[in-house]
Design a protein around this motif. Sequence first.
Motif, mmCIF file in Angstrom:
data_model
loop_
_atom_site.group_PDB
_atom_site.id
_atom_site.type_symbol
_atom_site.label_atom_id
_atom_site.label_comp_id
_atom_site.label_asym_id
_atom_site.label_seq_id
_atom_site.Cartn_x
_atom_site.Cartn_y
_atom_site.Cartn_z
ATOM 1 N N ALA A 9 0.821 -1.227 0.000
ATOM 2 C CA ALA A 9 0.000 0.000 0.000
ATOM 3 C C ALA A 9 0.844 1.262 0.000
ATOM 4 O O ALA A 9 0.458 2.286 -0.569
ATOM 5 N N TYR A 10 2.015 1.249 0.671
ATOM 6 C CA TYR A 10 2.847 2.452 0.783
ATOM 7 C C TYR A 10 3.214 3.074 -0.562
ATOM 8 O O TYR A 10 3.112 4.292 -0.742
ATOM 9 N N PRO A 11 3.672 2.281 -1.546
ATOM 10 C CA PRO A 11 3.989 2.898 -2.848
ATOM 11 C C PRO A 11 2.789 3.597 -3.470
ATOM 12 O O PRO A 11 2.934 4.636 -4.112
ATOM 13 N N TRP A 12 1.615 2.969 -3.291
ATOM 14 C CA TRP A 12 0.433 3.608 -3.858
ATOM 15 C C TRP A 12 0.115 4.946 -3.183
ATOM 16 O O TRP A 12 -0.307 5.908 -3.822
ATOM 17 N N ILE A 13 0.328 4.961 -1.880
ATOM 18 C CA ILE A 13 0.080 6.216 -1.146
ATOM 19 C C ILE A 13 1.048 7.301 -1.607
ATOM 20 O O ILE A 13 0.661 8.443 -1.849
ATOM 21 N N LEU A 14 2.331 6.937 -1.748
ATOM 22 C CA LEU A 14 3.326 7.905 -2.220
ATOM 23 C C LEU A 14 3.001 8.378 -3.628
ATOM 24 O O LEU A 14 3.145 9.565 -3.958
ATOM 25 N N ALA A 15 2.593 7.454 -4.454
ATOM 26 C CA ALA A 15 2.245 7.836 -5.819
ATOM 27 C C ALA A 15 1.069 8.790 -5.833
ATOM 28 O O ALA A 15 1.006 9.738 -6.626
ATOM 29 N N LEU A 16 0.102 8.529 -4.905
ATOM 30 C CA LEU A 16 -1.055 9.406 -4.820
ATOM 31 C C LEU A 16 -0.642 10.819 -4.411
ATOM 32 O O LEU A 16 -1.145 11.817 -4.942
ATOM 33 N N ILE A 17 0.311 10.863 -3.476
ATOM 34 C CA ILE A 17 0.791 12.183 -3.028
ATOM 35 C C ILE A 17 1.455 12.920 -4.184
ATOM 36 O O ILE A 17 1.238 14.109 -4.396
ATOM 37 N N VAL A 18 2.276 12.185 -4.960
ATOM 38 C CA VAL A 18 2.947 12.789 -6.101
ATOM 39 C C VAL A 18 1.941 13.297 -7.107
ATOM 40 O O VAL A 18 2.073 14.381 -7.686
ATOM 41 N N VAL A 19 0.904 12.466 -7.327
ATOM 42 C CA VAL A 19 -0.121 12.874 -8.295
ATOM 43 C C VAL A 19 -0.825 14.142 -7.819
ATOM 44 O O VAL A 19 -1.066 15.073 -8.589
ATOM 45 N N VAL A 20 -1.166 14.153 -6.502
ATOM 46 C CA VAL A 20 -1.846 15.333 -5.967
ATOM 47 C C VAL A 20 -0.947 16.556 -6.067
ATOM 48 O O VAL A 20 -1.371 17.646 -6.444
ATOM 49 N N ARG A 21 0.343 16.334 -5.698
ATOM 50 C CA ARG A 21 1.279 17.458 -5.742
ATOM 51 C C ARG A 21 1.454 17.950 -7.177
ATOM 52 O O ARG A 21 1.501 19.158 -7.430
ATOM 53 N N SER A 22 1.562 17.000 -8.110
ATOM 54 C CA SER A 22 1.749 17.402 -9.506
ATOM 55 C C SER A 22 0.502 18.062 -10.068
ATOM 56 O O SER A 22 0.560 18.801 -11.044
ATOM 57 N N ALA A 23 -0.619 17.810 -9.422
ATOM 58 C CA ALA A 23 -1.854 18.431 -9.886
ATOM 59 C C ALA A 23 -1.895 19.898 -9.531
ATOM 60 O O ALA A 23 -2.679 20.662 -10.113
ATOM 61 N N LYS A 24 -1.099 20.325 -8.572
ATOM 62 C CA LYS A 24 -1.050 21.738 -8.192
ATOM 63 C C LYS A 24 -0.322 22.538 -9.264
ATOM 64 O O LYS A 24 0.662 22.087 -9.834
ATOM 65 N N LYS A 25 -0.813 23.754 -9.470
ATOM 66 C CA LYS A 25 -0.199 24.624 -10.458
ATOM 67 C C LYS A 25 1.022 25.321 -9.846
ATOM 68 O O LYS A 25 0.926 25.859 -8.746
ATOM 69 N N PRO A 26 2.141 25.292 -10.528
ATOM 70 C CA PRO A 26 3.336 25.928 -9.972
ATOM 71 C C PRO A 26 3.301 27.450 -10.140
ATOM 72 O O PRO A 26 2.841 27.969 -11.159
ATOM 73 N N LEU A 27 3.758 28.126 -9.118
ATOM 74 C CA LEU A 27 3.955 29.584 -9.143
ATOM 75 C C LEU A 27 5.429 29.841 -8.833
ATOM 76 O O LEU A 27 5.912 29.492 -7.750
ATOM 77 N N HIS A 28 6.115 30.451 -9.769
ATOM 78 C CA HIS A 28 7.560 30.599 -9.642
ATOM 79 C C HIS A 28 7.946 32.003 -9.132
ATOM 80 O O HIS A 28 7.444 33.017 -9.630
ATOM 81 N N ILE A 29 8.823 32.000 -8.168
ATOM 82 C CA ILE A 29 9.420 33.256 -7.705
ATOM 83 C C ILE A 29 10.938 33.069 -7.696
ATOM 84 O O ILE A 29 11.435 31.954 -7.509
ATOM 85 N N ALA A 30 11.650 34.166 -7.927
ATOM 86 C CA ALA A 30 13.125 34.113 -7.940
ATOM 87 C C ALA A 30 13.663 34.942 -6.781
ATOM 88 O O ALA A 30 13.029 35.900 -6.316
ATOM 89 N N ALA A 31 14.837 34.566 -6.335
ATOM 90 C CA ALA A 31 15.490 35.289 -5.227
ATOM 91 C C ALA A 31 16.960 35.466 -5.568
ATOM 92 O O ALA A 31 17.690 34.483 -5.743
ATOM 93 N N LEU A 32 17.366 36.728 -5.702
ATOM 94 C CA LEU A 32 18.779 37.058 -5.907
ATOM 95 C C LEU A 32 19.305 37.564 -4.567
ATOM 96 O O LEU A 32 18.955 38.667 -4.130
ATOM 97 N N LEU A 33 20.158 36.779 -3.932
ATOM 98 C CA LEU A 33 20.559 37.079 -2.553
ATOM 99 C C LEU A 33 22.081 37.042 -2.404
ATOM 100 O O LEU A 33 22.768 36.297 -3.130
ATOM 101 N N PRO A 34 22.625 37.820 -1.456
ATOM 102 C CA PRO A 34 24.075 37.784 -1.195
ATOM 103 C C PRO A 34 24.419 36.636 -0.259
ATOM 104 O O PRO A 34 24.614 36.820 0.946
#
Length: 859
Positions: A9-34
């Motif tokens: 069951a564990y692999p299926w749960i992890l795969a489900l999490i990946v699927v859910v996470r991949s279903a989220k739309k990415p919002l990109h921000i950049a950081a230029l830091l010293p």
Amino acid sequence: MRKWRCFVAYPWILALIVVVRSAKKPLHIAALLPTGENDEWVVKNSDVACQLAVDHINNNDTILKDYELRLRTNASNCNIGLANYQMYEQLDMDDKLVAIIAEGCSIVTQPLAETTKYFQLLQFNFLSSSPALDDRNRYPLYHQLLPSEYGLNPPRAAFVRKQNWTHAYILYEDAEVFRLVSQDLRRRLQDIDVKVQIRLVSASSVVSNVQEVIDEIKKSEIKIIFGLFYEETGRQIVCRANKMGMDSPTYVWIFVGWFQSKEWYLPSMNSASSKANCTRAEIKKTLNGHLTFDFTQLSTQINVTVPTGQTIRDVEEEFNKTTGETFQKYAAYGYDTVVAIALMLDRALKSNETLFDNYTYGDEAVAKILNDTLTTEVSFNGLIGYVQFKNRNLNSTNSTVFREEPGTVEIYYHYYSNNATMPTEDSILTSKEVGTYNNSKLGFDMFKNVPWIRGERPLAFPEDELKQSSSAIFIAIATIDALGIILAIVLLAFTFYHREKRIIKLSSPRMNYLIGIGVIFMYISVILNGFNGQFFEFDANSLRCCSARNAFLVFGFSLAFGSMFAKTWRVSMIMKRSKAGQRNLKLTDHVLFAIVGVLLLIDVILLSLWLGIDPYEEHRDYFSPTPGSRTKQFYLRCRSDNSDRWGFIILAYKAIILAFGAFLAFDTRKVKIVSLNDSRFIALSVYNTVVSCILAFAFNFLSDPGLSYALTGAVVILMATVIVGLVFLPKAYLLVFRKNEDMSGMGRMGSKSKGSLNEHTITRKSELKRLQEENRHHRLVIRMLIEEKNLSDETIEKVKQDFGMELEVFDDDETLATETRRDSQPTSKSERINGGSDSGMGKEPSSTDALEEESAVHV
């Protein structure tokens, strides 16, 4: 069997999490830091704090539930070229940025903000604090959590007022952040009546004025110095200050508190201060007791839950575990900046789920929605306290703080040794918080007594201490001066009493009266000079005394020397007329009075112009300060702006008079009559006056006002006493101690008998001389009567007939002898021989008879 089911069951749960996470739309921000490793501007682990906030947000279902926040970081390290390259590289990626965090240094942040506005991309910052970034017209899409450097100025001014400091020096580097802050700080300090000097400093390899600036601060004697500059410039400044002896506890340096190291000023192997040969012990000595102002690091309520679902304590512990270092304030600002961006995106997307469906750079509509959302809907309790962005006034030139609380400022006092012991190479820095200032309340939340070195609060400027000399000096000089006045009055009275005596009459007694009055005026000027603030309280009467002192001294000089030279001029004119055979040209005392009056009139004009154009004012003359002294001694005196020039004009005028007097002394040096010949006395008086003026001029530059007064007064007293002694004492001596002697014999100088005469010849000579003296005396009396009474011509003829002689002034011995022989003809041959001999011997004294007669007539 149950274990195998779980294992399957564990692999299926992890795969489900990946699927859910991949279903989220990415919002990109950049950081230029010293975040580099080899730069002093590095803010280590600031990227870790930002990534930690991203992870906490992505694991929290209440923020951006259907979106995944992704952070792309670069180490730009305050390098403007590198930062620009990295920003364009980020903008060129396929995944569009919805916001950018950039950069750590204001000099890099500003040009990046100029660029991002053209991409309609919101730029955030948590490290830069330049007030220039508050300009909404130039940077419409720029936002920062770190309060502006302007926010440090109210507590700086409040601290200065709390310490009762009256002077301050602001030293700033040529960068916009420091230039704007220094101007605002100067205004705030001036508003509380603090005298401020401000100076630009440059420590670049091309143009450096560090030495010049530190020398100026040293000369200004201001002890409170605000240093607004970067670290390397600061090291050179502190090193130079050490070489100039500007050490604690006399001097207090106040720096910004956002340098990475508390001991940023200590020389490193590659710093310019190392090249200046400043050791660590020397720098510690200079900065043993300096202050820093900076915004509060973290909220004190560590159990408050932030929007990510974590408490402040949880975030701090996780950061420390991840990095192995203590959680820093800039890490807290970075964490809250990412949270603010996430909340802005969350609120905007909840209002418009399709906001980023067709998003491209340059989309003004999206930028406006995000900007409005941030300034109207985003507020939260963060690691740094309560955060709320506000709308900024586009036309405002004042500092803008983007938090409801503009920031609480912490004040720290740093020292190595809190006693008389000087710091050493191994001394450890101690930092003590002495106050917290709340910018919202414009007051201190907490204020403690500063543990100043040796327990003494440093002075901003040496306190003025009025120094007055011992009154015993004034009493001694005034007593001697009073004796001089008494002496002059006694001699004047003596002269007046004996004014009819021949030796007094021939010396022009009326002019002698003026000389005596002039000397008394000079004596009085010495007493008046003592009321110039050296011994007594300076007030309005002191200014009057100064004006009167000058008048008495100048008038006294003109009366004394003008009268002396005037009567000598008359003798000179009589000599010249007698030799030229001129008669009846009257030079009475009224003519001499007119001459002295002209001199006094010139004095009145000069003094009136002086006091009218350039009046006397109270002036402070300071003593050279003792190093480390808390006071600055001074004495008061009256002075005008151009008193030296006016004094030079009057001295030049008096020098001309002295030169003319010296010429008259030379011209009358051969006069044989003591009563008329003042050449030697004039020469001595002129010499004495010149030497006295030179000494008095030199004594005026003495630092001790009491000693200066004593020596200057002594010189004036000596000058006046010499004059009165030379004019009056010789005649008084003749009248008192030699009154029984033949005054006619005392009346000539240089008369000597030549050859051997028998007793009979001497007797005959004496008799003849007596007759000559009587004859001349009667002539003078009659002529003076005629001149004074203004007799008619008939009366004059009758007098001539009665006396059987002509009332003329005789210019040669033969005429005088002829007139004398009318009353004493020799009756024998021997008498004629002796008489002839007498006549011949009388030739030398008779050569001045005409001069003596003429002088008596004019007197």
